[in-house]
Design an enzyme around this catalytic site. Sequence first.
Site, mmCIF file in Angstrom:
data_model
loop_
_atom_site.group_PDB
_atom_site.id
_atom_site.type_symbol
_atom_site.label_atom_id
_atom_site.label_comp_id
_atom_site.label_asym_id
_atom_site.label_seq_id
_atom_site.Cartn_x
_atom_site.Cartn_y
_atom_site.Cartn_z
ATOM 1 C CG ASP A 14 -2.940 2.904 -0.725
ATOM 2 O OD1 ASP A 14 -3.754 2.962 -1.889
ATOM 3 O OD2 ASP A 14 -2.043 1.898 -0.893
ATOM 4 C CB SER A 15 -5.825 7.725 -1.784
ATOM 5 O OG SER A 15 -6.918 7.623 -1.785
ATOM 6 C CG ASP A 22 -6.724 0.657 -0.292
ATOM 7 O OD1 ASP A 22 -6.887 -0.231 -0.748
ATOM 8 O OD2 ASP A 22 -6.647 1.895 -0.878
ATOM 9 C CD GLU A 42 -2.110 -0.900 -5.700
ATOM 10 O OE1 GLU A 42 -1.080 -0.977 -5.736
ATOM 11 O OE2 GLU A 42 -2.569 0.031 -4.989
ATOM 12 C CD GLU A 74 -6.170 3.264 -10.176
ATOM 13 O OE1 GLU A 74 -5.974 2.824 -8.984
ATOM 14 O OE2 GLU A 74 -5.685 4.796 -10.729
ATOM 15 C CE LYS A 129 -9.215 -0.375 -3.279
ATOM 16 N NZ LYS A 129 -7.301 -0.528 -3.549
HETATM 17 O O1 KIV Z 1 -6.417 4.928 -2.449
HETATM 18 C C1 KIV Z 1 -7.169 4.798 -2.850
HETATM 19 O O2 KIV Z 1 -8.170 6.220 -2.848
HETATM 20 C C2 KIV Z 1 -7.515 3.726 -3.967
HETATM 21 C C3 KIV Z 1 -8.494 4.438 -5.318
HETATM 22 C C4 KIV Z 1 -8.577 4.919 -6.289
HETATM 23 C C5 KIV Z 1 -8.892 3.150 -5.842
HETATM 24 O O3 KIV Z 1 -6.909 2.904 -4.318
#
Ligand code: KIV
Length: 275
Positions: free
Chosen positions: A44-45, A83, A115, A182, A113
């Site tokens: 989600d970056s 994510d 969090e 992280e 993924k």
């Molecule tokens: O969203 C992302 O890119 C991440 C990584 C930094 C692990 O969660």
Amino acid sequence: MKRTVLTLQKMKDEGQKISMLTCYDYTMARIVEKAGIDMVLVGDSLGMTMMGYEDTLPVTMEDMIHHTACVSRGLSDTFLVADMPFLSYHESNVQAVHNAGRLVKEGHAQAVKLEGGAKVHGQIRAIVDAQIPVVAHIGLTPQSVNAFGGFRVQGKSEQQAKQVLEDALLVQEAGAFMVVLECVPSKLAALISQKLHIPTIGIGAGADCDGQVLVYQDMLGMFDGVRPKFVKVYDTIGERMEAAFRDYDKEVKAGQFPGEEHGFAISDEVIETLY
Ligand code: KIV
């Protein structure tokens, strides 16, 4: 050979390191796969790297599905994780399973993924029960930026370190097949990697994790803003791209591009009939 959850577990068991990079589109997915990277994360970056937001909070399920589907079309062997964006799993286990399912059915992700540790234990278990592999993400969890009061290393004090370790054990117990650590002190990440039987993937968590992940724009030097300490810049492609764009701009304006070799021929007889 297509990588699976079994391949990745075997890599940890045999002491082979796992490489992971973020990726958000088809073209980059092709390049990452050709480089032999083991896993791709549609993080989600993308809220920052692709959409220009300040943080990951505005990213929607539709954004994640769109980018995950684009990446999936560029991969054949590389393991694909997507994510779950902010508030797509916090409301209930039902919501979590529904949205994880969309990333698999519509985005073609092999795993999702999410969090959090203890707080999302139930959601992890529910998604795993729906036969969807889960990567947990603990330590600095960027979706909690407002609760943390900024992006900070997690687990430095005794109390915080105990919490990070407990989170790691809990997500493993809930059924996660992998955990991202992280911005966690290197020695704490090493201890967690020893204690867990599932692979740990570090970002700002030292060399003793079972694998590493980086945001590709960071490691390619495509951003000129603040660079986190844990990023190694492998190339300054941003500068090289800018130089190429400048050359193109100059040549277009000087009438040097396109050259004759970039055009298509037609016979003079045909052209003459048009005058
Ligand atoms: O969203 C992302 O890119 C991440 C990584 C930094 C692990 O969660």
